[in-house]
Design an enzyme around this catalytic site. Structure first.
Site, mmCIF file in Angstrom:
data_model
loop_
_atom_site.group_PDB
_atom_site.id
_atom_site.type_symbol
_atom_site.label_atom_id
_atom_site.label_comp_id
_atom_site.label_asym_id
_atom_site.label_seq_id
_atom_site.Cartn_x
_atom_site.Cartn_y
_atom_site.Cartn_z
ATOM 1 N N GLN A 187 -4.352 6.675 4.321
ATOM 2 C CA GLN A 187 -5.281 6.195 4.278
ATOM 3 C C GLN A 187 -5.874 7.626 3.844
ATOM 4 O O GLN A 187 -7.287 7.870 2.449
ATOM 5 C CB GLN A 187 -5.922 5.008 5.177
ATOM 6 C CG GLN A 187 -7.664 5.407 5.257
ATOM 7 C CD GLN A 187 -7.858 4.079 4.441
ATOM 8 O OE1 GLN A 187 -7.699 3.143 3.855
ATOM 9 N NE2 GLN A 187 -8.899 4.625 3.437
ATOM 10 N N ASP A 217 -15.947 3.363 11.277
ATOM 11 C CA ASP A 217 -14.525 2.814 11.302
ATOM 12 C C ASP A 217 -14.735 1.609 12.531
ATOM 13 O O ASP A 217 -15.647 1.959 13.138
ATOM 14 C CB ASP A 217 -13.907 3.082 11.766
ATOM 15 C CG ASP A 217 -11.948 3.049 11.599
ATOM 16 O OD1 ASP A 217 -11.713 1.395 11.068
ATOM 17 O OD2 ASP A 217 -10.892 3.293 11.528
ATOM 18 N N HIS A 242 -2.699 7.178 9.701
ATOM 19 C CA HIS A 242 -3.113 6.057 8.801
ATOM 20 C C HIS A 242 -2.795 7.608 7.768
ATOM 21 O O HIS A 242 -4.412 6.995 6.161
ATOM 22 C CB HIS A 242 -4.048 5.766 9.047
ATOM 23 C CG HIS A 242 -4.291 4.340 7.770
ATOM 24 N ND1 HIS A 242 -3.392 3.477 6.374
ATOM 25 C CD2 HIS A 242 -5.475 3.719 7.467
ATOM 26 C CE1 HIS A 242 -3.640 2.807 6.134
ATOM 27 N NE2 HIS A 242 -4.675 2.516 6.835
ATOM 28 N N CYS A 269 -12.697 3.225 5.385
ATOM 29 C CA CYS A 269 -11.478 2.501 4.979
ATOM 30 C C CYS A 269 -11.730 1.180 4.433
ATOM 31 O O CYS A 269 -10.728 0.546 3.917
ATOM 32 C CB CYS A 269 -10.288 2.922 6.042
ATOM 33 S SG CYS A 269 -10.229 2.193 7.755
ATOM 34 N N ARG A 316 -6.666 3.937 -3.394
ATOM 35 C CA ARG A 316 -5.120 3.837 -2.111
ATOM 36 C C ARG A 316 -4.170 2.906 -3.004
ATOM 37 O O ARG A 316 -3.257 3.567 -3.122
ATOM 38 C CB ARG A 316 -5.441 2.252 -1.526
ATOM 39 C CG ARG A 316 -6.731 2.056 -0.014
ATOM 40 C CD ARG A 316 -6.283 3.167 0.802
ATOM 41 N NE ARG A 316 -5.262 3.424 1.187
ATOM 42 C CZ ARG A 316 -4.906 2.123 2.023
ATOM 43 N NH1 ARG A 316 -5.649 1.300 2.969
ATOM 44 N NH2 ARG A 316 -3.570 3.029 2.796
ATOM 45 N N ARG A 370 3.886 -0.478 7.906
ATOM 46 C CA ARG A 370 3.011 -0.954 9.226
ATOM 47 C C ARG A 370 3.052 -1.320 10.017
ATOM 48 O O ARG A 370 3.479 -3.106 10.329
ATOM 49 C CB ARG A 370 1.819 -1.683 7.856
ATOM 50 C CG ARG A 370 0.613 -1.832 8.857
ATOM 51 C CD ARG A 370 -0.336 -2.647 8.650
ATOM 52 N NE ARG A 370 -1.338 -1.879 7.753
ATOM 53 C CZ ARG A 370 -2.292 -1.922 7.253
ATOM 54 N NH1 ARG A 370 -3.367 -2.761 8.029
ATOM 55 N NH2 ARG A 370 -3.131 -1.037 6.894
HETATM 56 N N1 CP Z 1 -8.305 0.248 4.992
HETATM 57 C C1 CP Z 1 -6.634 -0.551 5.160
HETATM 58 O O1 CP Z 1 -5.333 0.060 6.029
HETATM 59 O O2 CP Z 1 -6.835 -1.673 4.572
HETATM 60 P P1 CP Z 1 -5.915 -2.641 5.579
HETATM 61 O O3 CP Z 1 -5.845 -3.027 6.620
HETATM 62 O O4 CP Z 1 -6.549 -3.901 4.238
HETATM 63 O O5 CP Z 1 -4.232 -2.095 4.856
#
Ligand code: CP
Length: 348
Positions: free
Chosen positions: A147, A241, A144, A282, A310, A117
C-alpha cells in the site's frame, strides 16, 4: 547456496529478497521501485507493457478479505504475461492440515513469488523463512508495505510545484493502524515531516516511534506525535484510515466514541489544513466515520489515483522481486526440447 524452487526459477540464496517491510530497503532501493512503477504505468497507458512476468505465477494467500490488493496483484500478473492464484484459507491447508514451512516449500516448487495477506506478521515472516521464492507482505497486523509503495508514488504524482517527496508534510489523522506504521516508516525514511494526530490512548507503540526517529536521524525528516487536530494546518497531505479493523471488533464502540467527531477528516478539518492540502485514504473507507463523503469527493481528494496505483505498485513488485531469477533458454535449447517432445508425441 542453491535453493530448490519452481521449475522456471533457480535461486541463489543471495538473490532471494522478500518484501515484508519497507524498513528492510534503502531509500535508493525504494526509489528504484518508484521509478520502475513510473515506467510500467506509462507502458500500460501506451498499451505496450513488456511481458516481464511471462509464464510466471504468483500465489496469493488471503486470510482476510480484499478488493484492491487481490485485484491489483492478479491483474498485474496477467498484464505482465503471468498468472495469479487466489488461495483463501478455505482452499488450502495452511495452518490447519499443513504447517507453514511445508506450505512455503511446496509453493516455492510451483510458483515464482508468494504474496500473503495475513492476520499475524509472524505468518508472513514464517513463510519468508521457509520459502525459496520471494514473499511479499500483502498486509498483516503490523504493516502494509505494498500500500505504501502506491501511496509514495501517488504523493510523487501530486507533488506541489517546486517540492520533492522529502519536502512534504504528511498528517495521518486517526488510529495507529498497519497503514500508519508503514507510512510513518516510509515517510520518515524519505525525509518528510510525518505527523500522527491521534488520541493518546491509541497512539503508536514506542517501538514504531523508535524506528521512525532513527529514520529521521539519517534522512533529516521529522516525526510529530500529537492529539491536536489543529496540527493539520499547512500539511501537504492529510490521510485517514479506519478506526478499527479485523480483530478489533470488541473495541469498536470505544474506538468510535474516542475518534468521532474530533478525528474525522471533514471539510472543516481539510479547510484547516489549507486550500492545497490533498486527501488520501487507502480504502475501503467508512464514509461518515473516519472521513466525510464530501472530502472523499472533493477536488483535493486523490483516493482513486491512490487505489489505481495499487496496480502500478504490484506490477513493479512482481517484476522487481523476480527479474533476477529468470532463466532465459537459448533458441537451441528451446528448439531441442520442442523437437524431442513433439517427436515423442508424434510416435504415440
Ligand atoms: N487498501 C487495501 O489494502 O484494500 P483491500 O483491503 O481492498 O485490499
Amino acid at each position: 547456496m542453491k535453493l530448490p524452487s519452481s521449475s522456471a526459477t533457480e535461486l541463489n540464496k543471495t538473490d532471494l529478497k522478500h518484501f515484508l517491510k519497507t524498513q528492510d530497503f534503502t531509500k535508493k532501493e525504494l526509489t528504484d521501485i518508484l521509478e520502475l512503477m513510473a515506467m510500467l504505468k506509462q507502458a500500460r497507458k501506451d498499451n505496450a507493457l513488456p511481458q516481464l512476468f511471462k509464464g510466471k505465477s504468483v500465489a496469493m494467500i488471503f486470510e482476510q478479505p480484499s478488493t484492491r490488493t487481490r485485484v491489483s496483484f492478479e491483474t498485474a500478473a496477467t498484464l505482465l504475461g503471468g498468472h495469479g492464484l487466489f488461495l483463501s484459507p478455505k482452499d488450502i491447508h495452511l495452518g490447519a492440515k499443513e504447517s507453514l514451512q511445508d506450505t512455503a516449500r511446496v509453493l516455492s516448487r510451483m510458483v515464482d513469488i508468494i504474496m500473503a495477506r495475513v492476520d499475524d506478521h509472524k505468518t508472513v515472516a514464517g513463510l519468508a523463512e521457509y520459502a525459496s521464492v520471494p514473499v511479499v507482505n500483502g498486509l498483516c497486523d503490523w504493516l502494509h508495505p505494498t500500500q505504501i509503495m502506491a501511496d509514495l508514488f501517488t504523493m510523487q504524482e501530486h507533488l506541489p510545484a517546486g517540492k520533492e517527496l522529502s519536502d512534504l508534510t504528511v498528517a495521518f489523522v486517526g488510529d495507529a493502524t498497519n497503514v500508519t506504521s508503514s507510512l510513518m516508516f516510509a515517510c520518515t525514511k524519505f525525509g518528510m515531516t510525518f505527523k500522527h494526530i491521534c488520541p493518546e490512548r491509541f497512539k503508536a507503540p514506542q517501538e514504531w516511534l523508535n524506528i521512525a526517529v532513527t529514520n529521521c536521524e539519517t534522512s533529516g525528516g521529522e516525526l510529530i506525535i500529537t492529539e491536536d487536530t489543529e496540527q493539520v494546518a499547512g500539511c501537504d497531505i492529510v490521510i485517514a484510515d479506519s478506526f478499527y479493523w479485523f480483530g478489533q471488533e470488541d473495541e469498536k464502540e470505544i474506538r468510535l466514541a474516542t475518534f468521532i467527531p474530533d478525528y474525522v477528516v471533514s471539510e472543516y478539518l481539510m479547510a484547516k489544513a489549507g486550500p492545497n492540502a490533498m486527501f488520501m485514504h487507502c480504502l475501503p473507507a467508512n464514509d461518515q466515520r473516519e472521513c466525510s463523503r464530501e472530502v472523499m469527493e472533493s477536488p483535493n481528494s486523490i483516493i482513486f489515483d491512490e487505489a489505481e496505483n495499487r496496480l502500478t505498485a504490484q506490477m513493479a513488485i512482481l517484476v522487481y522481486f523476480t527479474h533476477k531469477h529468470n532463466i532465459e533458454p537459448s533458441a537451441e535449447t528451446l528448439a531441442a526440447h520442442k523437437s524431442r517432445i513433439e517427436g515423442f508425441l508424434n510416435n504415440l
